[in-house]
Design an enzyme around this catalytic site. Structure first.
Site, PDB file in Angstrom:
ATOM      1  N   HIS A 106       0.816  -1.220   0.000  1.00 38.46           N
ATOM      2  CA  HIS A 106       0.000   0.000   0.000  1.00 38.46           C
ATOM      3  C   HIS A 106       0.856   1.278   0.000  1.00 38.46           C
ATOM      4  O   HIS A 106       0.988   1.946  -1.021  1.00 38.46           O
ATOM      5  CB  HIS A 106      -0.929   0.006   1.219  1.00 38.46           C
TER       6      HIS A 106
HETATM    7  C1  BDR Z   1      -3.875   1.469   4.423  1.00 36.84           C
HETATM    8  O1  BDR Z   1      -4.339   1.143   5.723  1.00 36.84           O
HETATM    9  C2  BDR Z   1      -3.267   0.928   6.593  1.00 36.84           C
HETATM   10  O2  BDR Z   1      -3.426  -0.264   7.295  1.00 36.84           O
HETATM   11  C3  BDR Z   1      -2.030   0.866   5.755  1.00 36.84           C
HETATM   12  O3  BDR Z   1      -0.913   1.401   6.430  1.00 36.84           O
HETATM   13  C4  BDR Z   1      -2.377   1.658   4.534  1.00 36.84           C
HETATM   14  O4  BDR Z   1      -2.068   3.014   4.695  1.00 36.84           O
HETATM   15  C5  BDR Z   1      -4.300   0.392   3.450  1.00 36.84           C
HETATM   16  O5  BDR Z   1      -5.683   0.327   3.343  1.00 36.84           O
END
Ligand code: BDR
Ligand code: CA
Length: 322
Positions: A254
């Site tokens: 992500h």
């Molecule tokens: C996002 O949610 C968080 O858990 C991660 O760091 C990322 O920014 C993904 O959906």
């Protein structure tokens, strides 16, 4: 030619984050990238409460040999709604893969004595046209900064967020991505402010997958920061295996993908649409894009829709192990 003509300007980024395993990867990637200067870090709740995410931000900067980078602690709850479940089930009790981070390691490091939103405003307004806001957690700090000083929307160079999704199912509800779902009111403000916003959402971040072979290469490298990523990855890998059945120790990439876009935008395909965020109900936190361009005249968001995943991953590997 002088240097100003030959050397492209660095991105001066203010990194707003809720570290978090993938946040850690993103921050370390930014710190080792010559195109990027991290001018400050602001913290927010999300993957844990803000005391923990602030501790993690300080420790990550210390680990990377950059305890000089200022850190401002930010919001511990969304702008309007009550705080939902924080992300320890994804990132571990310490939000860093259960490696036992319970305290700030370097006693000389302290968060600034102003809150994150004010630090964002002061930093952006002091350098008009220069600062890129990279936000990879709930958008609360950025939303509060917009409320404090709406002119940051003209003064910031641009905004890149990890969050949302145009055409990929959600990861915290059938339609919503976690960062947007955690504070939909803030997200709506950010999308509507009229600045240059790029959304690195699940359409690209779930298409780029690090796996066990990738992490093993990081662990084998002689690079301390790469080895650290190899150390925090297993908890995240287990979550992805149990939740999504990903094979081969695979994880979604992500937050680092937002940094990858800054470094190499040509590895991504983007579409520009108006985006609306439902503020409650079953679709709360979805990012609905007007993909016919017919219905909503509001500001357009640069939505990343596709990525050259092998080249993005190779860039991560090369940079993190260099
Ligand atoms: C996002 O949610 C968080 O858990 C991660 O760091 C990322 O920014 C993904 O959906
Ligand atoms: Ca994050």
């Amino acid at each position: 030619m002088n240097d100003a003509q030959t050397v492209p300007p660095k991105f001066k980024i203010l990194f707003d984050t809720d570290p978090g395993i993938d946040d850690a990867m993103a921050l370390l990637l930014a710190l080792v990238s010559p195109e990027i200067e991290v001018v400050g870090v602001t913290t927010v709740f999300g993957n844990s409460h803000v005391e923990a995410t602030t501790r993690n931000a300080l420790n990550l900067l210390n680990l990377a040999g950059r305890p000089d980078i200022p850190v401002a602690k930010g919001a511990d709850r969304p702008m309007v709604r009550p705080r939902g479940q924080t992300g320890e089930f994804v990132h571990g009790d310490d939000a860093m893969g259960n490696i036992g981070w319970t305290a700030v390691h370097n006693p000389d490091q302290k968060p600034l004595d102003i809150p994150a939103a004010q630090f964002i405003v002061e930093t952006v307004m002091a350098r008009p046209g220069e600062i890129t806001l990279v936000a990879v957690g709930p958008l609360t700090n950025v939303g509060l900064a917009l409320q404090l000083e709406p002119r940051i929307a003209q003064a910031a160079r641009n905004v890149v967020i990890m969050g949302g999704s145009v055409a990929t199912p959600g990861n915290v509800s059938p339609v919503a991505e976690a960062n947007i779902h955690n504070d939909p009111h803030a997200a709506a403000l950010v999308f509507g402010a009229g600045w240059d916003v790029t959304m690195a959402g699940l359409d690209v971040t779930m298409a780029v997958r690090m796996d066990e072979a990738f992490f093993a290469a990081l662990r084998r490298s002689g690079n301390r920061l790469a080895q650290f990523i190899g150390r925090i990855a297993p908890f995240y890998q287990q979550f992805h295996r149990e939740r999504y059945g990903y094979p081969d120790g695979g994880v979604d990439t992500h937050d680092p993908t937002a940094i990858a876009y800054l470094i190499a935008p040509t590895l991504f395909r983007a579409e520009r649409w108006s985006v609306a965020v439902p503020l409650d109900g079953p679709a709360m936190g979805a990012t609905i894009a007007d993909r016919r361009g017919l219905f909503w005249p509001g500001p357009k968001v640069n939505c990343l829709m596709g990525a050259d995943a092998p080249r993005v991953l190779e860039m991560f590997r090369v940079r993190l192990t260099a």
